[in-house]
Design a protein around this motif. Structure first.
Motif, short mmCIF file in Angstrom:
data_model
loop_
_atom_site.label_atom_id
_atom_site.label_comp_id
_atom_site.label_asym_id
_atom_site.label_seq_id
_atom_site.Cartn_x
_atom_site.Cartn_y
_atom_site.Cartn_z
N ILE A 141 34.44 42.84 31.03
CA ILE A 141 34.90 42.53 32.38
C ILE A 141 35.11 43.41 33.37
O ILE A 141 35.77 44.52 33.13
N GLY A 142 34.83 43.20 34.79
CA GLY A 142 34.87 44.19 35.63
C GLY A 142 35.82 43.47 36.65
O GLY A 142 36.65 42.58 36.37
N ASP A 163 34.47 39.42 36.62
CA ASP A 163 33.01 39.57 36.44
C ASP A 163 32.62 39.86 35.00
O ASP A 163 33.31 40.69 34.70
N ILE A 164 31.87 39.14 34.33
CA ILE A 164 31.44 39.46 32.84
C ILE A 164 30.38 40.35 33.51
O ILE A 164 29.14 40.05 33.68
N ARG A 181 28.56 34.21 35.79
CA ARG A 181 28.71 35.26 35.00
C ARG A 181 30.29 35.81 35.40
O ARG A 181 30.47 37.03 35.69
N ASN A 182 31.46 34.89 35.35
CA ASN A 182 32.79 35.24 36.06
C ASN A 182 33.71 34.56 34.97
O ASN A 182 33.53 33.19 34.76
N LEU A 183 34.59 35.04 34.32
CA LEU A 183 35.48 34.23 33.51
C LEU A 183 36.27 33.19 34.13
O LEU A 183 36.58 32.15 33.50
N ALA A 184 37.00 33.35 35.47
CA ALA A 184 37.47 32.39 35.99
C ALA A 184 36.52 31.14 36.46
O ALA A 184 37.07 29.88 36.13
N TRP A 185 35.59 31.58 36.89
CA TRP A 185 34.46 30.44 37.14
C TRP A 185 34.32 29.66 36.13
O TRP A 185 34.14 28.22 36.12
N VAL A 189 44.23 32.83 35.50
CA VAL A 189 44.85 32.97 36.89
C VAL A 189 45.86 33.93 37.02
O VAL A 189 45.79 34.63 37.92
N GLY A 190 46.37 34.39 35.96
CA GLY A 190 47.33 35.46 35.95
C GLY A 190 46.66 36.78 36.06
O GLY A 190 46.94 37.78 36.88
N TYR A 191 45.46 36.89 35.23
CA TYR A 191 44.69 38.04 35.70
C TYR A 191 44.26 38.13 36.90
O TYR A 191 44.15 39.02 37.80
#
Length: 300
Positions: A124-125, A129-130, A152-156, A179-181
């Motif tokens: 992840i960046g 974003d993955i 391609r996004n961990l939160a999405w 959410v913390g990240y």
């Protein structure tokens, strides 16, 4: 995001979670709001009440590291929270921020990912974003190559993809971590328009995200255990480790593994055996995660 507002809300949220008894103070008087009063916090930190009020309102410039440390001690902040407070209270001037390269992993690192056939791993960046993955990560967590770049996004995925919600057995804990990240990234990059757009979309579309975002909790990426409910191999209990890539600031490798000899290890091996089959052709114009970086903006 407005740094003054973020600083104010963060400090208030940290005060609200502490009771006088937690820090050895007597609880006197009737309290209209939960947590410590400003004068109590100022007393614990060794600063004047007027100074702390100005700081909580975002009206103090050039806050010293010693003052931030004292406030961090008084609020019992974690390491990630202290780092977040420092970024909010002493932001790097825009002109002093280094330019950022597009979000891509190095080809040699992608080759390393590809050789990790028994270990699900992805990178992840910024903004979560993955940006790279191996085959087993796709088999375990989702078909990243088939997804639109925006998704391609961990939160999405955690908040807007029903498959991800079904995958994590303790979805609430996973969502809180994510959410913390994201909150931590927002403190470091307050002027990132793509990050603001992502937060806006999640806030608009997810009640859960709005609730968790309002808590102002901050997390650092680390290690732990996740229980997954995979549609093909069933329940897996996997440990994960997060490794920062020093040569590529802002990139983090996340790798999962199972306890040797456990049922989860057997299920992971079964899943890995399926990934050895030839990959299906990609849609024309689609690229691998190592080459999908589209962030050409300088760091704000």
């Amino acid at each position: 995001m407005d740094q003054r507002t973020e600083l104010s809300e963060f400090l208030r949220s940290r005060r609200a979670r502490l009771r006088p008894a937690d820090v050895g103070l007597p609880a006197y008087g009737r309290r209209r709001v939960p947590g410590l009063r400003r004068e109590e916090l100022a007393q614990l930190a060794g600063v004047s009440v007027a100074y702390y009020i100005r700081l909580e309102q975002g009206r103090v410039g050039n806050v010293s590291a010693a003052v931030l440390d004292a406030i961090g001690d008084a609020l019992r902040l974690t390491g990630a929270e202290r780092d977040h407070l420092a970024h909010l209270a002493r932001p790097v001037p825009r002109r002093a921020r280094p330019a950022v390269r597009p979000q891509r992993v190095r080809p040699a690192f992608q080759q390393l990912l590809d050789t990790m056939e028994a270990v699900p791993a992805y990178v992840i960046g910024r903004r979560l974003d993955i940006i790279a993955w191996n085959r087993l990560a796709c088999a375990l967590l989702g078909d990243f190559p088939a997804q639109p770049r925006k998704e391609r996004n961990l939160a999405w995925q955690v908040f807007l993809d029903p498959a991800a919600r079904a995958l994590y057995e303790n979805w609430e804990a996973k969502a809180a971590d994510v959410v913390g990240y994201l909150r931590r990234d927002a403190g470091r990059n307050p002027d990132d328009p793509a990050l603001a757009s992502l937060i806006g979309e999640l806030s608009l579309k997810s009640d859960d995200f709005r609730r968790l975002w309002a808590a102002h909790d901050v997390q650092d990426k680390g290690f732990g255990t996740k229980a997954l409910r995979h549609p093909l191999v069933g329940r897996l209990t996997l440990a994960y480790e997060t490794l920062s890539l020093p040569a590529d600031p802002g990139q983090h490798l996340i790798a999962y593994h199972a306890e040797p000899g456990s049922p989860s290890a057997q299920s992971l091996r079964l899943l890995a055996s399926w990934t050895l089959e030839p990959a299906r052709p990609r849609p024309e114009g689609e690229e691998t995660g190592a080459r999908t970086g589209d962030d050409t903006q300088a760091r704000p």
